[in-house]
Design a protein around this motif. Structure first.
Motif, PDB file in Angstrom:
ATOM      1  N   THR A   1       0.849  -1.175   0.000  1.00  0.00           N
ATOM      2  CA  THR A   1       0.000   0.000   0.000  1.00  0.00           C
ATOM      3  C   THR A   1       0.886   1.226   0.000  1.00  0.00           C
ATOM      4  OG1 THR A   1       0.002  -0.049   2.391  1.00  0.00           O
ATOM      5  CG2 THR A   1      -1.823  -1.127   1.279  1.00  0.00           C
TER       6      THR A   1
ATOM      7  N   HIS B   1       0.792   5.814  -0.234  1.00  0.00           N
ATOM      8  CA  HIS B   1      -0.053   6.971   0.009  1.00  0.00           C
ATOM      9  C   HIS B   1       0.136   8.038  -1.023  1.00  0.00           C
ATOM     10  CE1 HIS B   1      -1.565   5.807   3.916  1.00  0.00           C
ATOM     11  NE2 HIS B   1      -0.597   4.938   3.741  1.00  0.00           N
ATOM     12  N   THR B   2      -0.924   8.724  -1.285  1.00  0.00           N
ATOM     13  CA  THR B   2      -0.836   9.784  -2.257  1.00  0.00           C
ATOM     14  C   THR B   2      -0.821  11.148  -1.584  1.00  0.00           C
ATOM     15  OG1 THR B   2      -3.208   9.519  -2.507  1.00  0.00           O
ATOM     16  CG2 THR B   2      -1.829   8.482  -4.131  1.00  0.00           C
TER      17      THR B   2
ATOM     18  N   ARG C   1      -1.319  -0.723 -10.195  1.00  0.00           N
ATOM     19  CA  ARG C   1      -1.858  -0.238  -8.941  1.00  0.00           C
ATOM     20  C   ARG C   1      -3.371  -0.242  -9.017  1.00  0.00           C
ATOM     21  NH1 ARG C   1       0.426   3.683 -11.836  1.00  0.00           N
ATOM     22  NH2 ARG C   1      -0.887   5.418 -12.440  1.00  0.00           N
ATOM     23  N   PHE C   2      -3.977  -0.126  -7.885  1.00  0.00           N
ATOM     24  CA  PHE C   2      -5.423  -0.069  -7.865  1.00  0.00           C
ATOM     25  C   PHE C   2      -5.845   0.891  -6.783  1.00  0.00           C
ATOM     26  CE2 PHE C   2      -5.895  -2.626  -4.072  1.00  0.00           C
ATOM     27  CZ  PHE C   2      -4.738  -3.380  -4.071  1.00  0.00           C
ATOM     28  N   ASP C   3      -7.014   1.382  -6.965  1.00  0.00           N
ATOM     29  CA  ASP C   3      -7.495   2.419  -6.075  1.00  0.00           C
ATOM     30  C   ASP C   3      -8.004   1.811  -4.787  1.00  0.00           C
ATOM     31  OD1 ASP C   3      -8.118   4.957  -5.348  1.00  0.00           O
ATOM     32  OD2 ASP C   3     -10.191   4.778  -6.050  1.00  0.00           O
ATOM     33  N   ILE C   4      -7.695   2.455  -3.700  1.00  0.00           N
ATOM     34  CA  ILE C   4      -8.305   2.026  -2.444  1.00  0.00           C
ATOM     35  C   ILE C   4      -9.203   3.134  -1.919  1.00  0.00           C
ATOM     36  CG2 ILE C   4      -7.850   1.082  -0.167  1.00  0.00           C
ATOM     37  CD1 ILE C   4      -5.172   0.299  -0.978  1.00  0.00           C
TER      38      ILE C   4
ATOM     39  N   GLN D   1      -3.423   4.076  -2.328  1.00  0.00           N
ATOM     40  CA  GLN D   1      -3.523   3.143  -3.439  1.00  0.00           C
ATOM     41  C   GLN D   1      -2.798   1.864  -3.084  1.00  0.00           C
ATOM     42  OE1 GLN D   1      -1.617   4.976  -6.755  1.00  0.00           O
ATOM     43  NE2 GLN D   1       0.420   4.772  -5.887  1.00  0.00           N
TER      44      GLN D   1
ATOM     45  N   GLY E   1      -9.724  -2.872  -7.301  1.00  0.00           N
ATOM     46  CA  GLY E   1     -10.143  -1.480  -7.256  1.00  0.00           C
ATOM     47  C   GLY E   1     -11.641  -1.378  -7.032  1.00  0.00           C
TER      48      GLY E   1
ATOM     49  N   GLY F   1     -12.207   0.286  -3.672  1.00  0.00           N
ATOM     50  CA  GLY F   1     -12.420   1.700  -3.948  1.00  0.00           C
ATOM     51  C   GLY F   1     -13.819   2.160  -3.628  1.00  0.00           C
TER      52      GLY F   1
END
Lengths: 350, 350
Positions: free
Chosen positions: A127, A129-130, A299-302, A307, A335, A339
């Motif tokens: 995981t 972080h953005t 990657r996939f959205d969380i 992510q 995702g 997500g």
DNA sequence: CTTTAGCACTCATTGCCCCTGAGTGCTAAG
DNA sequence: CTTAGCACTCAGGGGCAATGAGTGCTAAAG
């Protein structure tokens, strides 16, 4: 500089075949393929040129050719056909995803395992972080005699807790106060803003619970730092040994020992935001030890400023088309799963 | 049946040497050792007898002897000298342990890594339970718009939480009620006692929050089950490849692929409560795939009906004395760390 | 009765040589 | 430009002998 149509066709044939067989490809083999209307000699000439251009390599004089890193790169960017997942595959991926992911950490480790299974290669899930993470809220819950549980909720929705035991007795009122003080002053700010002065002020305003403030702060900072530092789950290392290029023990060991959490979390130096799947071929990896391996990441959205990333590590000669397809299909599923808000399921008894 | 003094001495010498060199030991080598006042011929006779008795094996006619599993067992039980940790070692172990273990899961994974480092072998760390676990308390914490965090605290002091998002709006009062109902009826009972009737009753008494009860119950059961099922952290698989017995790739792969969480959590079938460190030599392992590997396990106290276990997996020819010593020293440290209530540390500013 | 020297025997390992065959590059003809 | 032909290269494998570590047995010595 542009490759002639024919060169491209030959290069593609070589890479395709080499990916399948792991053996250097000779001119005759290529010439024998249907759809190749040239003699071995012609192919040889072309192969010689492709070698000069840096797309092919020759392990030794009397062997066929194998793709060079540049060859793989060209193949990936220009020649590779999309791999169409079969119904069986999509089904088994969907099925694997059925696992109800109850808790996040656990889930990620499972995700790693699934990816490894899916690709038959070592895989990782992590995981990241953005945005910069802050504490959203503190909760202080009494937990028996002389101990309490400190819960820290962050803006990225992780919730971490710690049981704190104390030799001295603490009242509920103390804890209430502690909670109030912490929430008033230390939420919605990032770890950098936890200055000694601020902490000092908070401590003084905490009354009887003042001794607990430093402990709480320590924990909060720790949580925030750990949020930033991505968590990495690596699995399926043994699958590397199945690959012919790692029959050589020293090679295998070199790669495996390089595969620790640190190198992995640094793997894709920059994630190209445009293409969902990113491929690093051999020397394109920054880590020296991985210069003979390729990495495929997606990657996939969380949601919530986070992510997930899943990746596969394997020999340069890997089935990029297939692995890319499987990986991105899986990532899409994840995702969708993580997500979006979770709908309450229809229960039997209602 | 008792072995003569001399046989024991020879057996010990052979095992000691073989552990060091990984090469079959011949009679001459033994005879040349100081303190061995017999000719090679005598040693040979003794070795032949030890072979007949099943303590030694001969890879092939013209090779020296290597210990059999029974030989190792005898060595471990009777011959092995205690390994004295050097000051350096204790220091570096202590230092490694300095890591402030803030959260439990993370800590265990770190513990695994340290053990692996400490022994230069694949290692695992896991937690397991001594009593049946129950929910001690539920906490329901609002967390933004249409979601809340459900915290489940169990009698073994694990605290797990889950973010639950709902499309419908929920009031604080609903959550209060939910919390009250859950705590009233579903705490202090084990997972088996979550009968459909009970859940039904609880659901009906939850009013507006009734839709949330099944979700909460699901999660609680999941948590309890996960508590029972031990968590396993395995690391350092690559170190197996450093061992000469695993130069044979297929062997290495066999072992590594057998080393998943399931096999590991079943590893020590019964833990002898008397001896702190338990050693399983080769075929003493129940798992077929591990019949050529040995396992050294020990446990440490975590308190609250839980224990930690750390173990090492390696070739039968491993330095049992050294590994046992290091492992148990480390485990003692961990026990001290986890088992005792945590004292609030003296902070600089107070 | 135990120990040991001597000896013939076994057999994995190593190095060597040679052969085989896949594959190449070059040249010259089509 | 393509292709047939040919000489050349070289990794891999099989066969073979030499090496030497180690054994078991026997018979002599203590």
């Amino acid at each position: 500089m542009e490759l002639s149509e024919r060169k491209q066709k030959i290069l593609k044939a070589i890479v395709d075949l080499y990916i399948r067989t792991a053996e250097p490809v000779g001119s005759k083999t290529i010439a024998a393929m249907p759809d190749m209307d040239f003699s071995p000699a012609t192919i040889r000439n072309e192969m010689a040129e492709l070698t000069n251009l840096g797309f092919l390599e020759q392990p030794h004089t009397s062997a066929g050719r194998i793709p060079s890193p540049a060859g793989y790169r060209f193949y990936i960017d220009r020649l590779m056909q999309d791999y169409r997942l079969s119904v069986d595959e999509t089904q088994s991926i969907n099925q694997a995803m059925e696992l109800r992911m109850q808790e996040f950490d656990r889930a990620m480790s499972k995700v790693g395992k699934l990816v490894s299974q899916l690709t038959n290669l070592p895989a990782y899930a992590m995981t990241s972080h953005t945005e910069s993470v802050k504490v959203r809220r503190f909760e202080v819950l009494p937990a028996g005699e002389a101990s309490f549980i400190l819960v820290v909720m962050t803006t990225d929705e992780t919730v971490k807790n710690k049981l704190i035991k104390l030799p001295l007795h603490i009242t509920e009122a103390d804890l209430k106060l502690l909670s109030a003080v912490l929430n008033a002053s230390l939420t919605e700010i990032s770890a950098e803003q936890f200055t000694p002065e601020l902490i000092d002020r908070v401590t003084r305003s905490a009354g009887a619970a003042s001794g607990l403030v430093p402990i709480a702060v320590d924990f909060a900072v720790h949580v925030l730092e750990n949020c930033r530092r991505a968590e990495v789950y690596l699995t399926g290392q043994n699958r590397l040994l199945g690959q012919p290029e790692y029959q050589d023990l020293t090679r295998a060991q070199e790669v495996l020992s390089a595969l620790d959490e640190d190198t992995i979390s640094n793997l894709p130096a920059k994630l190209d935001p445009n293409s969902p799947v990113q491929i690093l071929v051999g020397p394109e990896n920054v880590a020296q030890e991985l210069k003979n391996t390729s990495v495929v990441v997606t990657r996939f959205d969380i949601g919530e400023g986070m992510q997930g990333m899943i990746g596969v590590v394997g020999p340069q000669r890997m089935d990029y088309a297939q692995i890319t397809a499987r990986l991105s299909y899986f990532a899409e599923g994840l995702g969708r799963m993580f997500g979006k808000p979770e709908l309450p399921e229809a229960k039997k008894e209602e």
